[in-house]
Enzyme design. Structure first.
Site, PDB file in Angstrom:
ATOM      1  N   ASN A   1     -43.376  22.709  19.169  1.00 33.82           N
ATOM      2  CA  ASN A   1     -42.526  23.029  18.017  1.00 33.82           C
ATOM      3  C   ASN A   1     -42.258  21.716  17.301  1.00 33.82           C
ATOM      4  O   ASN A   1     -41.492  20.891  17.792  1.00 33.82           O
ATOM      5  CB  ASN A   1     -41.214  23.664  18.521  1.00 33.82           C
ATOM      6  CG  ASN A   1     -40.208  23.861  17.398  1.00 33.82           C
ATOM      7  OD1 ASN A   1     -40.559  23.813  16.220  1.00 33.82           O
ATOM      8  ND2 ASN A   1     -38.947  24.081  17.762  1.00 33.82           N
TER       9      ASN A   1
ATOM     10  N   LYS B   1     -40.735  21.288  14.580  1.00 27.46           N
ATOM     11  CA  LYS B   1     -39.469  21.316  13.821  1.00 27.46           C
ATOM     12  C   LYS B   1     -39.700  20.740  12.428  1.00 27.46           C
ATOM     13  O   LYS B   1     -40.747  20.982  11.842  1.00 27.46           O
ATOM     14  CB  LYS B   1     -38.370  20.562  14.582  1.00 27.46           C
ATOM     15  CG  LYS B   1     -38.293  20.949  16.061  1.00 27.46           C
ATOM     16  CD  LYS B   1     -37.050  20.458  16.714  1.00 27.46           C
ATOM     17  CE  LYS B   1     -37.129  20.707  18.213  1.00 27.46           C
ATOM     18  NZ  LYS B   1     -35.858  20.619  18.877  1.00 27.46           N
TER      19      LYS B   1
ATOM     20  N   HIS C   1     -34.936  30.344  17.134  1.00 26.49           N
ATOM     21  CA  HIS C   1     -34.698  29.060  17.802  1.00 26.49           C
ATOM     22  C   HIS C   1     -33.212  28.728  17.702  1.00 26.49           C
ATOM     23  O   HIS C   1     -32.557  29.047  16.708  1.00 26.49           O
ATOM     24  CB  HIS C   1     -35.552  27.974  17.131  1.00 26.49           C
ATOM     25  CG  HIS C   1     -35.569  26.701  17.903  1.00 26.49           C
ATOM     26  ND1 HIS C   1     -34.535  25.787  17.840  1.00 26.49           N
ATOM     27  CD2 HIS C   1     -36.475  26.198  18.773  1.00 26.49           C
ATOM     28  CE1 HIS C   1     -34.816  24.773  18.650  1.00 26.49           C
ATOM     29  NE2 HIS C   1     -35.984  24.993  19.224  1.00 26.49           N
TER      30      HIS C   1
ATOM     31  N   GLU D   1     -31.707  26.146  16.972  1.00 18.49           N
ATOM     32  CA  GLU D   1     -31.318  25.379  15.773  1.00 18.49           C
ATOM     33  C   GLU D   1     -31.144  26.312  14.581  1.00 18.49           C
ATOM     34  O   GLU D   1     -30.306  26.073  13.716  1.00 18.49           O
ATOM     35  CB  GLU D   1     -32.367  24.286  15.493  1.00 18.49           C
ATOM     36  CG  GLU D   1     -32.238  23.155  16.503  1.00 18.49           C
ATOM     37  CD  GLU D   1     -33.548  22.471  16.854  1.00 18.49           C
ATOM     38  OE1 GLU D   1     -34.529  22.610  16.107  1.00 18.49           O
ATOM     39  OE2 GLU D   1     -33.583  21.776  17.896  1.00 18.49           O
TER      40      GLU D   1
ATOM     41  N   GLU E   1     -34.627  28.868  26.429  1.00 22.38           N
ATOM     42  CA  GLU E   1     -34.268  27.497  26.082  1.00 22.38           C
ATOM     43  C   GLU E   1     -32.758  27.310  26.199  1.00 22.38           C
ATOM     44  O   GLU E   1     -32.019  27.656  25.264  1.00 22.38           O
ATOM     45  CB  GLU E   1     -34.702  27.189  24.652  1.00 22.38           C
ATOM     46  CG  GLU E   1     -36.169  27.379  24.400  1.00 22.38           C
ATOM     47  CD  GLU E   1     -36.656  26.488  23.272  1.00 22.38           C
ATOM     48  OE1 GLU E   1     -37.509  25.640  23.539  1.00 22.38           O
ATOM     49  OE2 GLU E   1     -36.160  26.629  22.146  1.00 22.38           O
TER      50      GLU E   1
ATOM     51  N   GLY F   1     -33.596  18.825  23.159  1.00 22.83           N
ATOM     52  CA  GLY F   1     -33.507  17.539  22.468  1.00 22.83           C
ATOM     53  C   GLY F   1     -32.499  16.577  23.091  1.00 22.83           C
ATOM     54  O   GLY F   1     -32.137  15.573  22.500  1.00 22.83           O
TER      55      GLY F   1
ATOM     56  N   SER G   1     -36.344  19.801  26.631  1.00 21.45           N
ATOM     57  CA  SER G   1     -36.691  18.478  27.157  1.00 21.45           C
ATOM     58  C   SER G   1     -37.798  18.532  28.212  1.00 21.45           C
ATOM     59  O   SER G   1     -37.800  17.753  29.170  1.00 21.45           O
ATOM     60  CB  SER G   1     -35.440  17.767  27.704  1.00 21.45           C
ATOM     61  OG  SER G   1     -34.488  17.604  26.665  1.00 21.45           O
TER      62      SER G   1
HETATM   63  C1  PEP Z   1     -37.554  23.001  21.216  1.00 23.99           C
HETATM   64  O1  PEP Z   1     -37.509  22.550  20.079  1.00 23.99           O
HETATM   65  O2  PEP Z   1     -37.772  24.202  21.366  1.00 23.99           O
HETATM   66  C2  PEP Z   1     -37.362  22.087  22.334  1.00 23.99           C
HETATM   67  C3  PEP Z   1     -37.397  22.568  23.551  1.00 23.99           C
HETATM   68  O3  PEP Z   1     -37.135  20.768  22.030  1.00 23.99           O
HETATM   69  P1  PEP Z   1     -37.210  19.524  23.082  1.00 23.99           P
HETATM   70  O4  PEP Z   1     -38.468  19.712  23.879  1.00 23.99           O
HETATM   71  O5  PEP Z   1     -37.261  18.318  22.216  1.00 23.99           O
HETATM   72  O6  PEP Z   1     -35.991  19.608  23.920  1.00 23.99           O
END
Ligand code: PEP
Length: 248
Positions: free
Chosen positions: A10, A12, A95, A97, A165, A171, A211
């Protein structure tokens, strides 16, 4: 039942046409023998160029959102048909975000999911609890609600990918432990069994996201219910190839 693993990036709101093309060119030879399905979900404006860059490789290109209407007065939104026209196969929906900053709700997640399925796009439906929800013991309630509301009216659940998630892990560099991720994803699979059917639940691909990186991917991917990863930060660099090759 064996499920084919699926690792998706992703991006973003990161990368440009130039840096994106360069990364795909460098990733392609590194992931070409992957045993899993591989996708990169990219900003909408980069889709046509990234589709071209990934041509002839095993990297599929996905989108980061889709609107539920076929067309109309929805300034700034993109329809499923527009994505399909360019050869997009996957789309991230809900997501955290988008839930946090853009008012996405279980209801809009549901509408987007149904529209994606209708257009034969594979939705990657994101669910996950906040830190305070994990700490006050309401993780399972939150996930149950997100699944029940977000997947209402879905006919064939095997056409949906779920990304678990935990919001506190996205992040932040703070990954769920292998055991926490496994236990929660096993719960999600059981819940899908209740909402749809136990046999269908065995077929659904459920990714972990939060992460996930080159160092922790092996442990997470070794868990019996974890079928892949949704990767943010690490998908912007060659570490993504290490994650894709987690089994080598
Ligand atoms: C994500 O954007 O879905 C995500 C898991 O980000 P990160 O791997 O940076 O935590």
């Amino acid at each position: 039942m064996s499920r084919k693993a699926f690792i998706a990036g992703n991006w973003k709101m990161n990368m440009t046409a130039e840096s994106g093309k360069k990364l795909i060119k460098e990733l392609a030879p590194l992931v070409k023998d992957a045993n899993c399905d591989v996708a990169l979900c990219v900003p909408a404006i980069l889709i046509p160029e990234m589709i071209k860059a990934a041509e002839g490789t095993n990297i599929k290109i996905g989108a980061e959102n889709v609107h539920w209407a076929k067309s109309g007065a929805y300034t700034g939104e993109i329809s499923a048909d527009m994505l399909k026209e360019y050869g997009v196969e996957y789309v991230i929906i809900g997501h955290s975000e988008r839930r946090q900053y853009f008012g996405e709700t279980d209801e809009t997640v549901n509408k987007r999911t149904l529209a994606a399925l209708d257009a034969k796009l594979t939705p990657i439906v994101c669910i996950g609890e906040l830190l305070e929800e994990r700490e006050n013991g309401s993780t399972e309630n939150v996930l149950s609600r997100q699944l029940t509301e977000g997947l209402k009216g879905v006919d064939d659940i095997s056409k949906v990918v779920i990304a678990y998630e935990p919001v506190w892990a996205i992040g932040t560099g703070r990954t769920a432990t292998d055991e926490q991720a496994q236990e929660t994803i096993a719960f999600i699979r059981r819940k899908i069994g209740e909402l749809f059917c136990p046999e269908c639940a065995k077929k659904v691909i459920i990714q972990y996201g939060g992460s996930m990186n080159a160092g922790n991917c092996k442990g997470l991917m070794a868990q019996p219910d974890i079928d892949g990863g949704l990767i943010g930060g690490a998908s912007l660099k060659l570490d993504f190839a290490t994650i894709v090759n987690y089994d080598k």
